[in-house]
Design a protein around this motif. Sequence first.
Motif, PDB file in Angstrom:
ATOM      1  N   ASN A 130      10.420  11.907 -19.312  1.00  0.00           N
ATOM      2  CA  ASN A 130      11.531  10.805 -18.927  1.00  0.00           C
ATOM      3  C   ASN A 130      11.971  10.659 -17.636  1.00  0.00           C
ATOM      4  O   ASN A 130      11.685  11.482 -16.700  1.00  0.00           O
ATOM      5  CB  ASN A 130      12.512  10.902 -20.161  1.00  0.00           C
ATOM      6  N   ASN A 131      13.075  10.206 -17.331  1.00  0.00           N
ATOM      7  CA  ASN A 131      13.729   9.794 -16.045  1.00  0.00           C
ATOM      8  C   ASN A 131      14.480  10.866 -15.590  1.00  0.00           C
ATOM      9  O   ASN A 131      14.943  11.093 -14.745  1.00  0.00           O
ATOM     10  CB  ASN A 131      14.517   8.701 -16.036  1.00  0.00           C
ATOM     11  N   SER A 132      14.616  11.959 -16.374  1.00  0.00           N
ATOM     12  CA  SER A 132      15.359  13.366 -16.080  1.00  0.00           C
ATOM     13  C   SER A 132      14.362  14.341 -15.889  1.00  0.00           C
ATOM     14  O   SER A 132      14.576  15.481 -15.873  1.00  0.00           O
ATOM     15  CB  SER A 132      16.380  13.555 -17.174  1.00  0.00           C
ATOM     16  N   GLY A 133      13.050  13.785 -15.950  1.00  0.00           N
ATOM     17  CA  GLY A 133      11.826  14.895 -15.612  1.00  0.00           C
ATOM     18  C   GLY A 133      11.613  15.697 -16.940  1.00  0.00           C
ATOM     19  O   GLY A 133      10.931  16.712 -16.679  1.00  0.00           O
ATOM     20  N   ARG A 134      11.951  15.234 -18.078  1.00  0.00           N
ATOM     21  CA  ARG A 134      12.103  16.014 -19.335  1.00  0.00           C
ATOM     22  C   ARG A 134      10.833  15.635 -20.102  1.00  0.00           C
ATOM     23  O   ARG A 134      10.425  14.445 -20.297  1.00  0.00           O
ATOM     24  CB  ARG A 134      13.239  16.072 -20.123  1.00  0.00           C
ATOM     25  N   ASP A 135      10.131  16.725 -20.856  1.00  0.00           N
ATOM     26  CA  ASP A 135       9.215  16.159 -21.718  1.00  0.00           C
ATOM     27  C   ASP A 135       9.865  16.274 -23.035  1.00  0.00           C
ATOM     28  O   ASP A 135      10.279  17.607 -23.455  1.00  0.00           O
ATOM     29  CB  ASP A 135       7.716  17.108 -21.628  1.00  0.00           C
ATOM     30  N   VAL A 136      10.270  15.154 -23.628  1.00  0.00           N
ATOM     31  CA  VAL A 136      11.078  15.501 -24.850  1.00  0.00           C
ATOM     32  C   VAL A 136      10.382  15.777 -26.070  1.00  0.00           C
ATOM     33  O   VAL A 136      11.127  16.506 -27.122  1.00  0.00           O
ATOM     34  CB  VAL A 136      12.058  14.114 -25.177  1.00  0.00           C
ATOM     35  N   MET A 137       9.107  15.614 -26.169  1.00  0.00           N
ATOM     36  CA  MET A 137       8.192  16.190 -27.173  1.00  0.00           C
ATOM     37  C   MET A 137       8.205  17.583 -27.160  1.00  0.00           C
ATOM     38  O   MET A 137       8.769  18.615 -28.446  1.00  0.00           O
ATOM     39  CB  MET A 137       6.973  15.586 -26.956  1.00  0.00           C
ATOM     40  N   LEU A 138       7.889  18.204 -26.136  1.00  0.00           N
ATOM     41  CA  LEU A 138       8.065  19.649 -25.809  1.00  0.00           C
ATOM     42  C   LEU A 138       9.176  20.400 -25.869  1.00  0.00           C
ATOM     43  O   LEU A 138       9.293  21.472 -26.152  1.00  0.00           O
ATOM     44  CB  LEU A 138       7.271  20.110 -24.703  1.00  0.00           C
ATOM     45  N   ASP A 139      10.283  19.546 -25.364  1.00  0.00           N
ATOM     46  CA  ASP A 139      11.554  19.814 -24.978  1.00  0.00           C
ATOM     47  C   ASP A 139      11.504  21.087 -23.862  1.00  0.00           C
ATOM     48  O   ASP A 139      11.918  22.250 -23.932  1.00  0.00           O
ATOM     49  CB  ASP A 139      12.295  20.717 -26.043  1.00  0.00           C
ATOM     50  N   ALA A 140      10.925  20.471 -22.657  1.00  0.00           N
ATOM     51  CA  ALA A 140      10.673  21.095 -21.663  1.00  0.00           C
ATOM     52  C   ALA A 140      11.278  20.248 -20.285  1.00  0.00           C
ATOM     53  O   ALA A 140      11.230  19.165 -20.529  1.00  0.00           O
ATOM     54  CB  ALA A 140       9.278  21.456 -21.278  1.00  0.00           C
ATOM     55  N   PRO A 141      12.026  20.799 -19.429  1.00  0.00           N
ATOM     56  CA  PRO A 141      11.677  22.399 -18.956  1.00  0.00           C
ATOM     57  C   PRO A 141      12.913  23.158 -19.978  1.00  0.00           C
ATOM     58  O   PRO A 141      13.750  22.459 -20.707  1.00  0.00           O
ATOM     59  CB  PRO A 141      12.236  22.650 -17.547  1.00  0.00           C
ATOM     60  N   ALA A 142      12.804  24.416 -20.146  1.00  0.00           N
ATOM     61  CA  ALA A 142      13.524  25.162 -21.054  1.00  0.00           C
ATOM     62  C   ALA A 142      13.881  26.594 -20.413  1.00  0.00           C
ATOM     63  O   ALA A 142      13.310  26.872 -19.217  1.00  0.00           O
ATOM     64  CB  ALA A 142      12.692  25.521 -22.272  1.00  0.00           C
ATOM     65  N   THR A 143      14.735  27.155 -20.954  1.00  0.00           N
ATOM     66  CA  THR A 143      15.340  28.698 -20.335  1.00  0.00           C
ATOM     67  C   THR A 143      14.128  29.456 -20.674  1.00  0.00           C
ATOM     68  O   THR A 143      13.245  29.239 -21.338  1.00  0.00           O
ATOM     69  CB  THR A 143      16.548  28.996 -21.113  1.00  0.00           C
ATOM     70  N   ILE A 144      13.813  30.484 -19.546  1.00  0.00           N
ATOM     71  CA  ILE A 144      12.799  31.598 -19.940  1.00  0.00           C
ATOM     72  C   ILE A 144      13.509  32.985 -20.005  1.00  0.00           C
ATOM     73  O   ILE A 144      14.744  33.032 -19.986  1.00  0.00           O
ATOM     74  CB  ILE A 144      11.913  31.600 -18.878  1.00  0.00           C
ATOM     75  N   ASP A 145      12.908  33.740 -20.425  1.00  0.00           N
ATOM     76  CA  ASP A 145      13.250  35.044 -21.055  1.00  0.00           C
ATOM     77  C   ASP A 145      13.833  35.779 -19.737  1.00  0.00           C
ATOM     78  O   ASP A 145      13.264  35.649 -18.725  1.00  0.00           O
ATOM     79  CB  ASP A 145      12.062  36.084 -21.678  1.00  0.00           C
ATOM     80  N   GLU A 146      15.097  36.573 -20.169  1.00  0.00           N
ATOM     81  CA  GLU A 146      15.350  37.601 -18.965  1.00  0.00           C
ATOM     82  C   GLU A 146      14.121  38.384 -18.402  1.00  0.00           C
ATOM     83  O   GLU A 146      14.070  38.679 -17.365  1.00  0.00           O
ATOM     84  CB  GLU A 146      16.352  38.345 -19.664  1.00  0.00           C
ATOM     85  N   LYS A 147      13.349  38.567 -19.316  1.00  0.00           N
ATOM     86  CA  LYS A 147      12.047  39.668 -18.694  1.00  0.00           C
ATOM     87  C   LYS A 147      11.262  39.013 -17.835  1.00  0.00           C
ATOM     88  O   LYS A 147      10.735  39.298 -16.861  1.00  0.00           O
ATOM     89  CB  LYS A 147      11.179  39.932 -19.999  1.00  0.00           C
ATOM     90  N   GLN A 148      11.158  37.510 -18.180  1.00  0.00           N
ATOM     91  CA  GLN A 148      10.352  36.574 -17.145  1.00  0.00           C
ATOM     92  C   GLN A 148      10.813  36.472 -15.884  1.00  0.00           C
ATOM     93  O   GLN A 148      10.408  36.982 -14.779  1.00  0.00           O
ATOM     94  CB  GLN A 148       9.934  35.416 -17.828  1.00  0.00           C
TER      95      GLN A 148
END
Lengths: 608, 608
Positions: free
Chosen positions: B579-597
């Motif tokens: 979408n216009n904010s660069g989001r994939d609303v189906m996947l809900d991406a981008p997203a936060t990642i683990d502290e470990k990553q």
Amino acid sequence: MFRSHTCGELRLDNAGTEVTLAGWVQTVRKFGAITFVDLRDRYGITQLYFNEDLNPQLDAEPLGREFVLQATGKVIERSNKNPNLPTGEIEILVQSFTILNKSAVPPFSIQDDTDGGDDVRMKYRYLDLRRNVIKKNLELRYAVNRATRDYLHGQGFMDIETPFLIKSTPEGARDFVVPSRMNEGQFYALPQSPQTFKQLLMVSGYDRYYQIVKCFRDEDLRADRQPEFTQIDCEMAFVEQEDILVMFEGLIKSIFKQVKGIDYADAVERITWEDAMWHYGNDKPDIRFGMKVANLKSAFNKGGEIVATGELINGADFKVFDEAETVLAIAVPGAAEWSRKQTDELTEWVKRPQIGMKGLAFIKCNADGTYKSSIDKFYSEEKLAAIAQFANAKAGDLILILAGAEERTRKAISDLRLELGERMGLRKKDEFRLLWVMDFPLFEYAEEENRWVARHHPFTSPKPDHIQTMIMNDPFIMSAVDYLKHPYATIKANAYDMVLNGNEIGGGSIRIYQRELQEKMFAALGMTEEEALHKFGFLLGAFEYGAPPHGGIAFGFDRLCAILGGSESIRDFIAFPKNNSGRDVMLDAPATIDEKQLKELSIRLSEL
Amino acid sequence: MFRSHTCGELRLDNAGTEVTLAGWVQTVRKFGAITFVDLRDRYGITQLYFNEDLNPQLDAEPLGREFVLQATGKVIERSNKNPNLPTGEIEILVQSFTILNKSAVPPFSIQDDTDGGDDVRMKYRYLDLRRNVIKKNLELRYAVNRATRDYLHGQGFMDIETPFLIKSTPEGARDFVVPSRMNEGQFYALPQSPQTFKQLLMVSGYDRYYQIVKCFRDEDLRADRQPEFTQIDCEMAFVEQEDILVMFEGLIKSIFKQVKGIDYADAVERITWEDAMWHYGNDKPDIRFGMKVANLKSAFNKGGEIVATGELINGADFKVFDEAETVLAIAVPGAAEWSRKQTDELTEWVKRPQIGMKGLAFIKCNADGTYKSSIDKFYSEEKLAAIAQFANAKAGDLILILAGAEERTRKAISDLRLELGERMGLRKKDEFRLLWVMDFPLFEYAEEENRWVARHHPFTSPKPDHIQTMIMNDPFIMSAVDYLKHPYATIKANAYDMVLNGNEIGGGSIRIYQRELQEKMFAALGMTEEEALHKFGFLLGAFEYGAPPHGGIAFGFDRLCAILGGSESIRDFIAFPKNNSGRDVMLDAPATIDEKQLKELSIRLSEL
């Protein structure tokens, strides 16, 4: 256009024609007042003949290796023909020439047997790519690409592009991630494969999908692994396993035909994973040669029939065999005549740390029907004959026997078999033998975490008659030592690998397409409901709206090309590969980035 | 296989055959004891006829929209034929059926005129993709892909894959970056285009390269921009501009033919960038219709000939024109009869903030040869006649005139022209008109930084007779106001855009291939020698070892498909868009990642 013809196309028929060629100076040879230049381009090499009239210009602007030259002249018959060159019957009597660009002296010679080491060739990859061997590899790669598309197009498959900026779902391999500037503190991930997308496309009704697509895995690189690699990725709906096997045998056979001119008329052999492990010690057996493994000890229950019980070797008071978990043998054809030196060398070979065995026993099956063995202290001639018969050895063969812990011994006999195949010239580069390995276990046991992991991936379906075992049993493993007794250890998957000459070139499965079973699978892998929803909610959602039965396969494109090109190294088949530290030494990447870029992305470097 | 035929292939000829179909339930209609189901798959829709014998099963397992159904039965002739459906003459008399999977009620209807809004359709993209309109778009996309490959393959181009994990060289657009775990504190970048790699391939001798390839730009997204997009990327060596124009006209014509069945026999028109700006107010003119812009004031020196001097409008004491930097006119064919209400509405239209003009003057060229004008207070009938002649107006036309600052007025007249073309039905969706726009300026002036930036990119070559101007002059701009007087402002590039119906579908250039000139270019753009080496050392290095003359082009694949599909929106031609904010609303991406990553990558989030 800077040329009228390429450097590969002129023949004796063209004699008398005025032509203009452009290309690179391969060699400059002077004979008195006369100069010969081999001019090279993508298509070949043509000899240019400069007579003395051009010497003033040649003196003023001397030619050097790899100069870019444009030359106009007349095609003439050569007096001294070169039968090794397609253009070897003619040369160009140059009337005028222009140096389009000069070249510094290249850091290595642009020849098949170059003097350049790996590092310098990678740094100057643009020069390395000029070498004929590398060019042939990339041409082969393109031919495989083209053949793949032609076949799949003909079968009604659609190339549909899936996204590269997706969501991180750390399963198995590590994701490469991409910080999002517009969504502060959030990251995209680069796809390890388009797996979930191709399944969604099946849910959407695009029942034959394919893509030749880059995938990414942030793994510690072993030799011949690349952080970015290419897959032929395929999926079909409304199919059963058999449909997929037939369709993709067809693909590989079509590639053989179009790229190599090989008619692979034979049916592709099939073997279960269990049989592959028992008969070859390996789940990707090279079936270009025999020497199947005979299992002298462990009971192997094959369809109710016990294949070996150990009676051949038990009771002889030979401690090494008695105490070993596994005793495995192969019969090397015609090797009974091998010298002591040769068997000693083989013994040393299996004792190397990479193989790790304690020793090697052998039985020579002499031509006269007698036996000589390193263990005849323990085994009578009759016993040896029985072992030989069981191992399928004939007179003149040499039986090699390894004993030890099951996993290690199995791997060792497999390595030994391949090594002997190699030494005996049985692994011919121009022979291609395909094999389907089927019925893989659905789960693998992860020792460190004492839990199940998916052997293929979490979307692979169990065999229909194993679904109940999965649904009815708790995945919890009470006793790590006895994990093999857990019902999950017996569940087989609707999964298959395609093996070519001992290399896995592709693998796939029939997928789960019911939400409940997929949820059970995620739970079996130790995911909480919440985690499963966070990571794969879109897929579980999709399964609620009419998901069709489906399955697919993915081929490792780089490896497939390498094997077809007769090479072990995928790197030679990639235009701009990375080294073993994941670096592109030509670009000098990865590299540090500006403070401004970091700030825009709302990230900082950890203090190092 | 779950089916013997698809839902699109059965015809009256098949009557009497027993078949099995599988697909999705589009509709269920009950007529008394009889049930009709429209079964849908990728290939079409077939009507299933369930007679009363099946009612017990239908009652026990009721069918619903989007259920996945497998049905076996006999093909019979329909009594009530549907001429709108290819399978409309037959139906299947169902003997047995199986529900392969159920479906929840979809959140919107799977129809061409769906009731789903944009957001819900993006969230359930896998259902949106089932709609026929979207399917047709993706099929068209695949057809363009296929036609492109067929043509380029036939012309000897090779598909060579270039890397995705490269080096960040922030020029122009922002890079997406990828932290490297194995090289702490360092980052890869995702390519904005394979530009430098395709040039290296030319240096390596692969003289015809192409790729249909994903590219990435981290820009603030305007409507109809995507952070990841697809290019048809091409490059050729030993060519001049003319060779490239001819080759890629051929590509687009071949796509027209193969995908749309259109024979584009006309030569592709060409226009210089300067003429495009003057005659259309725009560097990507829509030439499906005329209404060229007449420039009533500014002297326009075209090849030594002064096209307008302002004499037509000067000296009439009309302050608006006298004080304006630019006065531009278009003649609207047959619009002299427009009412006061219509011209008033147009005046309001140009005064809207998006257009930003202060007013609109008009001259009606009446059928009887007289003129009526909003400015006849200032201009005599003779003067109006002279203006009309200059503006190429005929009796019956309406001349519209805008006055103001040059850039804004030019843009306004271009917008007005396009708006009128739209309103008058002159921009026909099924008409395709190609145009080459050529001879772009090499540099653009970047006001904020008071420096030159490359209009195309830093690898574009100046026109051969402008190279001296570039080499002999210092890029330094003494006075920002007078930047147009700097010699660099006059340098034209060997660059060309392909325009289709007013959209830039591709752009390219002849490249610099000499190290010295490339260094001069980097310097002209304000790069220090050190920076140039750090960012592009590999390319400068490659130019030292025999770089051939070369050039290329890249087409925006998403846009090309959209235009061929008669749409303005590229998003409808991408399987999984953002979408216009660069989001994939189906996947809900981008997203936060683990502290470990994060830890493994040696990065931290900035405190938000």
